[in-house]
Design a protein around this motif. Structure first.
Motif, PDB file in Angstrom:
ATOM      1  N   ARG A  93      10.972  13.809  31.095  1.00  0.00           N
ATOM      2  CA  ARG A  93      12.170  13.443  31.205  1.00  0.00           C
ATOM      3  C   ARG A  93      12.982  14.618  31.798  1.00  0.00           C
ATOM      4  NH1 ARG A  93      15.889  14.976  25.749  1.00  0.00           N
ATOM      5  NH2 ARG A  93      14.531  16.734  25.238  1.00  0.00           N
ATOM      6  N   CYS A  94      12.340  15.803  32.500  1.00  0.00           N
ATOM      7  CA  CYS A  94      13.162  16.826  33.205  1.00  0.00           C
ATOM      8  C   CYS A  94      13.258  16.106  34.526  1.00  0.00           C
ATOM      9  CB  CYS A  94      12.191  17.964  33.070  1.00  0.00           C
ATOM     10  SG  CYS A  94      10.874  18.092  34.056  1.00  0.00           S
ATOM     11  N   GLY A  95      12.509  15.274  35.052  1.00  0.00           N
ATOM     12  CA  GLY A  95      12.360  15.048  36.334  1.00  0.00           C
ATOM     13  C   GLY A  95      11.494  15.713  37.677  1.00  0.00           C
ATOM     14  N   GLY A  96      10.950  16.723  36.952  1.00  0.00           N
ATOM     15  CA  GLY A  96      10.100  17.542  37.867  1.00  0.00           C
ATOM     16  C   GLY A  96       8.804  17.350  37.996  1.00  0.00           C
ATOM     17  N   SER A  97       8.182  16.758  37.260  1.00  0.00           N
ATOM     18  CA  SER A  97       6.879  16.384  37.076  1.00  0.00           C
ATOM     19  C   SER A  97       6.038  15.918  38.306  1.00  0.00           C
ATOM     20  CB  SER A  97       6.284  15.265  35.963  1.00  0.00           C
ATOM     21  OG  SER A  97       4.935  15.279  35.868  1.00  0.00           O
ATOM     22  N   THR A  98       5.016  16.202  38.705  1.00  0.00           N
ATOM     23  CA  THR A  98       4.306  15.738  39.611  1.00  0.00           C
ATOM     24  C   THR A  98       3.370  14.560  39.501  1.00  0.00           C
ATOM     25  OG1 THR A  98       2.549  17.543  39.741  1.00  0.00           O
ATOM     26  CG2 THR A  98       4.367  18.042  40.968  1.00  0.00           C
TER      27      THR A  98
END
Length: 73
Positions: free
Chosen positions: A38-43
């Motif tokens: 939910r942070c948007g930073g996951s690869t």
């Protein structure tokens, strides 16, 4: 069985129970883990890879509280 989605403080959505994940065209996405980013930073979107810890992600409610605390200009 009902599906439960737990919102981790400053972390992912944890999905408990059996569920399917599909894209906009209806194609099923294989479930790799039951933690959704939910942070948007996951690869590994849409799955969580722990990036939230490294980037200092703050849950949405904290962002709303901060914005409301500022005087409007």
């Amino acid at each position: 069985m009902a599906i439960t989605i737990k919102i981790k403080d400053n972390g992912p959505y944890l999905v408990e129970g059996e569920f399917r994940l599909v894209d906009m065209q209806g194609n099923e996405i294989p479930i790799k883990k039951s933690a959704l980013c939910r942070c948007g930073g996951s690869t590994t979107k849409p799955f969580c890879d722990g990036t939230h810890s490294r980037i200092g992600f703050q849950r949405a409610i904290a962002a709303v509280d901060s914005a409301e605390a500022k005087p409007s200009s």
